[in-house]
Write an enzyme that holds these catalytic residues in place. Structure first.
Site, PDB file in Angstrom:
ATOM      1  N   ASP A 160       0.843  -1.203   0.000  1.00 34.23           N
ATOM      2  CA  ASP A 160       0.000   0.000   0.000  1.00 34.23           C
ATOM      3  C   ASP A 160       0.876   1.250   0.000  1.00 34.23           C
ATOM      4  O   ASP A 160       1.727   1.419   0.886  1.00 34.23           O
ATOM      5  CB  ASP A 160      -0.893   0.030   1.255  1.00 34.23           C
ATOM      6  CG  ASP A 160      -1.945  -1.066   1.251  1.00 34.23           C
ATOM      7  OD1 ASP A 160      -2.099  -1.751   0.215  1.00 34.23           O
ATOM      8  OD2 ASP A 160      -2.627  -1.226   2.284  1.00 34.23           O
ATOM      9  N   GLY A 171      -6.405 -10.092   1.614  1.00 36.08           N
ATOM     10  CA  GLY A 171      -6.072 -11.441   2.074  1.00 36.08           C
ATOM     11  C   GLY A 171      -4.938 -11.425   3.080  1.00 36.08           C
ATOM     12  O   GLY A 171      -5.025 -12.015   4.164  1.00 36.08           O
ATOM     13  N   ALA A 183      -8.492  -1.093   6.289  1.00 33.92           N
ATOM     14  CA  ALA A 183      -8.370  -2.492   6.741  1.00 33.92           C
ATOM     15  C   ALA A 183      -9.100  -2.793   8.042  1.00 33.92           C
ATOM     16  O   ALA A 183      -8.975  -3.893   8.571  1.00 33.92           O
ATOM     17  CB  ALA A 183      -6.899  -2.908   6.850  1.00 33.92           C
ATOM     18  N   ALA A 184      -9.908  -1.852   8.537  1.00 34.40           N
ATOM     19  CA  ALA A 184     -10.693  -2.142   9.747  1.00 34.40           C
ATOM     20  C   ALA A 184     -11.679  -3.278   9.448  1.00 34.40           C
ATOM     21  O   ALA A 184     -11.907  -4.163  10.278  1.00 34.40           O
ATOM     22  CB  ALA A 184     -11.429  -0.902  10.211  1.00 34.40           C
ATOM     23  N   GLY A 185     -12.224  -3.246   8.228  1.00 32.08           N
ATOM     24  CA  GLY A 185     -13.140  -4.319   7.821  1.00 32.08           C
ATOM     25  C   GLY A 185     -12.416  -5.657   7.732  1.00 32.08           C
ATOM     26  O   GLY A 185     -12.992  -6.709   8.046  1.00 32.08           O
ATOM     27  N   ASP A 186     -11.160  -5.622   7.316  1.00 35.37           N
ATOM     28  CA  ASP A 186     -10.368  -6.868   7.248  1.00 35.37           C
ATOM     29  C   ASP A 186     -10.160  -7.433   8.653  1.00 35.37           C
ATOM     30  O   ASP A 186     -10.250  -8.647   8.874  1.00 35.37           O
ATOM     31  CB  ASP A 186      -8.997  -6.608   6.605  1.00 35.37           C
ATOM     32  CG  ASP A 186      -9.128  -6.143   5.168  1.00 35.37           C
ATOM     33  OD1 ASP A 186     -10.154  -6.452   4.534  1.00 35.37           O
ATOM     34  OD2 ASP A 186      -8.213  -5.466   4.678  1.00 35.37           O
ATOM     35  N   LYS A 208      -4.938   2.888  14.650  1.00 30.67           N
ATOM     36  CA  LYS A 208      -3.541   2.990  14.196  1.00 30.67           C
ATOM     37  C   LYS A 208      -3.496   3.223  12.695  1.00 30.67           C
ATOM     38  O   LYS A 208      -4.424   2.853  11.978  1.00 30.67           O
ATOM     39  CB  LYS A 208      -2.786   1.702  14.528  1.00 30.67           C
ATOM     40  CG  LYS A 208      -2.489   1.546  16.011  1.00 30.67           C
ATOM     41  CD  LYS A 208      -1.632   0.334  16.238  1.00 30.67           C
ATOM     42  CE  LYS A 208      -1.661  -0.073  17.700  1.00 30.67           C
ATOM     43  NZ  LYS A 208      -1.354  -1.482  17.874  1.00 30.67           N
TER      44      LYS A 208
HETATM   45  O1  RIB Z   1      -8.979  -3.464   2.920  1.00 27.35           O
HETATM   46  C1  RIB Z   1      -7.862  -2.642   2.781  1.00 27.35           C
HETATM   47  C2  RIB Z   1      -6.963  -3.158   1.692  1.00 27.35           C
HETATM   48  O2  RIB Z   1      -7.616  -3.042   0.466  1.00 27.35           O
HETATM   49  C3  RIB Z   1      -5.677  -2.389   1.533  1.00 27.35           C
HETATM   50  O3  RIB Z   1      -4.647  -2.882   2.331  1.00 27.35           O
HETATM   51  C4  RIB Z   1      -5.403  -2.472   0.048  1.00 27.35           C
HETATM   52  O4  RIB Z   1      -4.241  -3.153  -0.286  1.00 27.35           O
HETATM   53  C5  RIB Z   1      -6.640  -3.111  -0.556  1.00 27.35           C
HETATM   54  O5  RIB Z   1      -6.462  -4.440  -0.837  1.00 27.35           O
END
Ligand code: RIB
Length: 318
Positions: A25, A53, A261-264, A296
């Site tokens: 990123d 992923g 990436a909070a959703g991740d 963060k």
């Molecule tokens: O969900 C966030 C992610 O979406 C980022 O890290 C970016 O690489 C995209 O895949």
């Protein structure tokens, strides 16, 4: 309230297989998100590891899971640094494909002063992960308990992985991001589908604004064939529906630095805790992990460790 779940998760090292994207990123901090044709000065530029992923795999490793990651990186500097990062996080790299067909996946991200973002992804090596690569890497499917994927790979690769996961009796969790069509015939292979608000609107045609919408959108996704639905509603929290049981769990108020990436983080926690407690507890746990990731900067750097989660729960008397 979450004590039992936390103890359970601490005791076991759940075997989770993630098939998904890995990106680097390139993040610009900006005073606000740019409009079409606009040009203004940003505040800083940072390079961090990301990709839905890979983010979810790192989150799971930090929460104590036994993670296997199937992804593809380029034979380039970014690919090398991603593999090194995985090793540092305790994620085995023997299931990771390397390609010299193209460069590693890259995301260009703007983050504004309120932590909101805009993301453009250039798939690169992620689209070199083909169905045959997944079939070749069958071992983690045989030994795994839970399968987690997102929609950032080629559709045929995701479909093959889902079928392989179901064939091996795994629980399948699909993070429905980024917004992409899911073929009708593949929906029944999904045990849990978890879209955010944008993805829910994309898949169902309706914005999930009210509780009535949450129910309506979830019903649509169940009609499409998924077995249960968890809507990610940002700071509002999340909503679960399986056709019978309906649960809404409000989110936490935290000082937001970056929502990337909070959703991740949320979906990885959901997958980890799935089936280990009552659904309201599982959703609450996922809310905490998602909220902490907002505090963060950066995608992978923001994934909370298990100890941070337990500390947060203690401070909230849970
Ligand atoms: O969900 C966030 C992610 O979406 C980022 O890290 C970016 O690489 C995209 O895949």
């Amino acid at each position: 309230m979450l004590e039992k779940l936390i103890k359970k998760l601490k005791r076991q090292k759940r075997k989770i297989i993630v098939v998904g994207s890995a990106n680097v990123d390139i993040v610009a901090k900006v005073p606000r998100l740019p409009k079409e044709g606009e040009s203004f000065r940003g505040e800083s530029l940072t390079i961090v590891h990301g990709g839905k992923g890979a983010n979810q795999a790192v989150s799971l490793a930090r929460l104590g899971a036994d993670v296997q990651l199937i992804c593809c990186v380029g034979k380039d500097h970014f690919g090398k640094s991603m593999k090194e990062r995985f090793k540092e996080e305790g994620i085995p790299t023997d299931t990771i494909k390397e390609t010299d067909e193209t460069f590693s996946g890259t995301a260009l991200i703007f983050v504004d002063k309120n932590g909101r973002n805009s993301i453009v992804v250039i798939a690169g090596a992620n689209h070199e992960l083909k169905p045959a690569d997944v079939i070749q890497r069958e071992n983690p499917f045989i030994t795994g308990e839970i399968f987690l994927t997102q929609l950032e790979l080629l559709p045929e690769t995701i479909e093959t992985a889902l079928i392989q996961a179901k064939k091996n009796g795994l629980i399948t969790v699909v993070d429905a991001g980024p917004p992409r069509k899911i073929s009708q015939y593949i929906f029944p292979y999904i045990d849990v589908i978890s879209p955010n608000e944008t993805e829910t609107e994309f898949l169902t045609g309706r914005k999930p604004k009210t509780k009535k919408d949450f129910r309506w959108c979830s019903e649509r996704l169940l009609q499409m064939g998924a077995h249960s639905v968890v809507l990610k509603l940002g700071k509002q929290g999340c909503y679960y529906f399986d056709g019978v049981n309906e649960v809404y769990v409000p989110g936490y108020k935290v000082p937001v630095v970056d929502t990337t990436a909070a959703g991740d983080a949320f979906t990885s926690a959901l997958a980890l805790a799935w089936g280990q407690a009552d659904i309201d507890e599982i959703l609450d746990f996922a809310n905490v992990v998602g909220a902490l990731a907002c505090t963060k900067f950066g995608a992978q750097p923001s994934m909370p460790f298990f100890e941070e989660v337990t500390k947060f729960l203690k401070s909230h008397n849970k």
